[in-house]
Design an enzyme around this catalytic site. Structure first.
Site, PDB file in Angstrom:
ATOM      1  N   ASP A   1       0.847  -1.195   0.000  1.00 43.48           N
ATOM      2  CA  ASP A   1       0.000   0.000   0.000  1.00 43.48           C
ATOM      3  C   ASP A   1       0.882   1.244   0.000  1.00 43.48           C
ATOM      4  O   ASP A   1       1.906   1.303   0.685  1.00 43.48           O
ATOM      5  CB  ASP A   1      -0.914  -0.015   1.235  1.00 43.48           C
ATOM      6  CG  ASP A   1      -2.057   0.969   1.115  1.00 43.48           C
ATOM      7  OD1 ASP A   1      -3.210   0.535   0.954  1.00 43.48           O
ATOM      8  OD2 ASP A   1      -1.793   2.207   1.168  1.00 43.48           O
ATOM      9  N   ILE A   2       0.478   2.261  -0.731  1.00 49.22           N
ATOM     10  CA  ILE A   2       1.272   3.481  -0.853  1.00 49.22           C
ATOM     11  C   ILE A   2       1.254   4.293   0.448  1.00 49.22           C
ATOM     12  O   ILE A   2       2.140   5.119   0.671  1.00 49.22           O
ATOM     13  CB  ILE A   2       0.735   4.328  -2.039  1.00 49.22           C
ATOM     14  CG1 ILE A   2       1.800   5.286  -2.544  1.00 49.22           C
ATOM     15  CG2 ILE A   2      -0.546   5.063  -1.671  1.00 49.22           C
ATOM     16  CD1 ILE A   2       1.463   5.936  -3.872  1.00 49.22           C
TER      17      ILE A   2
ATOM     18  N   ASN B   1     -12.874  -3.278   2.429  1.00 48.62           N
ATOM     19  CA  ASN B   1     -13.922  -2.262   2.477  1.00 48.62           C
ATOM     20  C   ASN B   1     -14.839  -2.452   1.279  1.00 48.62           C
ATOM     21  O   ASN B   1     -14.385  -2.562   0.145  1.00 48.62           O
ATOM     22  CB  ASN B   1     -13.303  -0.861   2.458  1.00 48.62           C
ATOM     23  CG  ASN B   1     -12.571  -0.531   3.751  1.00 48.62           C
ATOM     24  OD1 ASN B   1     -13.091  -0.793   4.829  1.00 48.62           O
ATOM     25  ND2 ASN B   1     -11.374   0.014   3.644  1.00 48.62           N
TER      26      ASN B   1
ATOM     27  N   GLU C   1     -12.313   3.367  -1.199  1.00 45.47           N
ATOM     28  CA  GLU C   1     -11.813   4.485  -2.009  1.00 45.47           C
ATOM     29  C   GLU C   1     -11.558   4.082  -3.451  1.00 45.47           C
ATOM     30  O   GLU C   1     -11.784   4.873  -4.372  1.00 45.47           O
ATOM     31  CB  GLU C   1     -10.492   5.004  -1.430  1.00 45.47           C
ATOM     32  CG  GLU C   1     -10.615   5.678  -0.085  1.00 45.47           C
ATOM     33  CD  GLU C   1      -9.246   6.027   0.486  1.00 45.47           C
ATOM     34  OE1 GLU C   1      -8.247   5.983  -0.273  1.00 45.47           O
ATOM     35  OE2 GLU C   1      -9.177   6.325   1.682  1.00 45.47           O
ATOM     36  N   VAL C   2     -11.020   2.897  -3.627  1.00 46.83           N
ATOM     37  CA  VAL C   2     -10.629   2.477  -4.978  1.00 46.83           C
ATOM     38  C   VAL C   2     -11.636   1.446  -5.476  1.00 46.83           C
ATOM     39  O   VAL C   2     -11.805   0.386  -4.853  1.00 46.83           O
ATOM     40  CB  VAL C   2      -9.200   1.887  -4.987  1.00 46.83           C
ATOM     41  CG1 VAL C   2      -8.822   1.439  -6.392  1.00 46.83           C
ATOM     42  CG2 VAL C   2      -8.197   2.912  -4.455  1.00 46.83           C
TER      43      VAL C   2
ATOM     44  N   HIS D   1     -10.384  -5.244  -3.523  1.00 44.65           N
ATOM     45  CA  HIS D   1      -9.064  -5.492  -2.961  1.00 44.65           C
ATOM     46  C   HIS D   1      -9.193  -5.918  -1.514  1.00 44.65           C
ATOM     47  O   HIS D   1     -10.119  -5.507  -0.806  1.00 44.65           O
ATOM     48  CB  HIS D   1      -8.161  -4.258  -3.063  1.00 44.65           C
ATOM     49  CG  HIS D   1      -8.777  -3.002  -2.546  1.00 44.65           C
ATOM     50  ND1 HIS D   1      -9.696  -2.287  -3.275  1.00 44.65           N
ATOM     51  CD2 HIS D   1      -8.623  -2.331  -1.379  1.00 44.65           C
ATOM     52  CE1 HIS D   1     -10.067  -1.219  -2.586  1.00 44.65           C
ATOM     53  NE2 HIS D   1      -9.442  -1.229  -1.414  1.00 44.65           N
TER      54      HIS D   1
ATOM     55  N   HIS E   1      -6.969  -5.909   2.015  1.00 45.85           N
ATOM     56  CA  HIS E   1      -5.789  -5.414   2.734  1.00 45.85           C
ATOM     57  C   HIS E   1      -5.253  -6.536   3.618  1.00 45.85           C
ATOM     58  O   HIS E   1      -6.030  -7.227   4.291  1.00 45.85           O
ATOM     59  CB  HIS E   1      -6.162  -4.252   3.664  1.00 45.85           C
ATOM     60  CG  HIS E   1      -6.743  -3.051   2.990  1.00 45.85           C
ATOM     61  ND1 HIS E   1      -6.047  -1.872   2.837  1.00 45.85           N
ATOM     62  CD2 HIS E   1      -7.971  -2.823   2.443  1.00 45.85           C
ATOM     63  CE1 HIS E   1      -6.825  -0.967   2.240  1.00 45.85           C
ATOM     64  NE2 HIS E   1      -7.997  -1.528   1.990  1.00 45.85           N
TER      65      HIS E   1
HETATM   66  P1  5GP Z   1      -9.831   1.309   0.365  1.00 46.64           P
HETATM   67  O1  5GP Z   1     -10.080   2.520   1.214  1.00 46.64           O
HETATM   68  O2  5GP Z   1     -10.438   1.447  -1.009  1.00 46.64           O
HETATM   69  O3  5GP Z   1     -10.181   0.022   1.044  1.00 46.64           O
HETATM   70  O4  5GP Z   1      -8.261   1.215   0.197  1.00 46.64           O
HETATM   71  C1  5GP Z   1      -7.570   1.775  -0.867  1.00 46.64           C
HETATM   72  C2  5GP Z   1      -6.102   1.700  -0.534  1.00 46.64           C
HETATM   73  O5  5GP Z   1      -5.376   1.924  -1.718  1.00 46.64           O
HETATM   74  C3  5GP Z   1      -5.637   2.723   0.489  1.00 46.64           C
HETATM   75  O6  5GP Z   1      -5.073   2.068   1.615  1.00 46.64           O
HETATM   76  C4  5GP Z   1      -4.617   3.566  -0.280  1.00 46.64           C
HETATM   77  O7  5GP Z   1      -3.507   3.960   0.509  1.00 46.64           O
HETATM   78  C5  5GP Z   1      -4.214   2.625  -1.406  1.00 46.64           C
HETATM   79  N1  5GP Z   1      -3.782   3.283  -2.618  1.00 46.64           N
HETATM   80  C6  5GP Z   1      -4.413   4.317  -3.248  1.00 46.64           C
HETATM   81  N2  5GP Z   1      -3.747   4.664  -4.358  1.00 46.64           N
HETATM   82  C7  5GP Z   1      -2.660   3.852  -4.431  1.00 46.64           C
HETATM   83  C8  5GP Z   1      -1.595   3.727  -5.368  1.00 46.64           C
HETATM   84  O8  5GP Z   1      -1.491   4.449  -6.362  1.00 46.64           O
HETATM   85  N3  5GP Z   1      -0.664   2.759  -5.124  1.00 46.64           N
HETATM   86  C9  5GP Z   1      -0.755   1.938  -4.024  1.00 46.64           C
HETATM   87  N4  5GP Z   1       0.221   1.028  -3.890  1.00 46.64           N
HETATM   88  N5  5GP Z   1      -1.742   2.025  -3.129  1.00 46.64           N
HETATM   89  C10 5GP Z   1      -2.692   2.969  -3.329  1.00 46.64           C
END
Ligand code: 5GP
Length: 127
Positions: free
Chosen positions: A39-40, A97, A105-106, A110, A112
């Protein structure tokens, strides 16, 4: 409309772009069905994301519409990544999520994987 209630799959979402190699990632695992990368913005000493290679908006979309081979392959990859990262002992956390209420968010399904420290309560207590 995918089953999650999220918008239709957006092929320009960040994880789709990572899958196509348009954006770099710190890869930890790749096979026919899954890609795993750091994760970034890590929330633990180890914070890895595992994503299916198919175009699925959310957990609900993936579990309802992916093939049995994709589902089995993806979840075996989650287990393999945790094992290869040395997280089976003393343990780790899996989190997905799903949708707006969970703060997804994405819009590409996915999971984690968190590890490397004691992770505390599952959720922050609150209303
Ligand atoms: P969500 O909130 O959708 O469950 O998690 C999305 C995750 O994607 C977050 O933890 C965020 O830090 C990670 N993320 C967002 N953009 C990028 C990216 O460009 N590269 C990587 N490696 N992780 C990302």
């Amino acid at each position: 409309m995918p089953v999650s209630g999220l918008p239709p799959y957006d092929p320009q979402n960040i994880f789709a772009r990572i899958l196509r190699g348009e954006i770099p990632c710190r890869k930890v695992h790749e096979d026919d069905h899954a890609l795993a990368f750091h994760d970034i913005n890590p929330q633990a000493p180890v914070h890895v994301l595992v994503i299916p290679k198919g175009a699925y908006v959310s957990a609900a979309d993936f579990h309802a519409t992916a093939t049995d081979a994709e589902i089995a392959g993806f979840w075996r990859a989650v287990g393999q990544v945790a094992r290869e990262l040395g997280l089976e002992q003393p343990g780790h956390r899996l989190l997905a999520n799903m949708g707006l209420a969970a703060g997804q968010e994405v819009p590409h399904f996915h999971v984690h994987i968190f590890g490397g420290r004691a992770l505390g309560p599952m959720l922050t207590p609150g209303g």
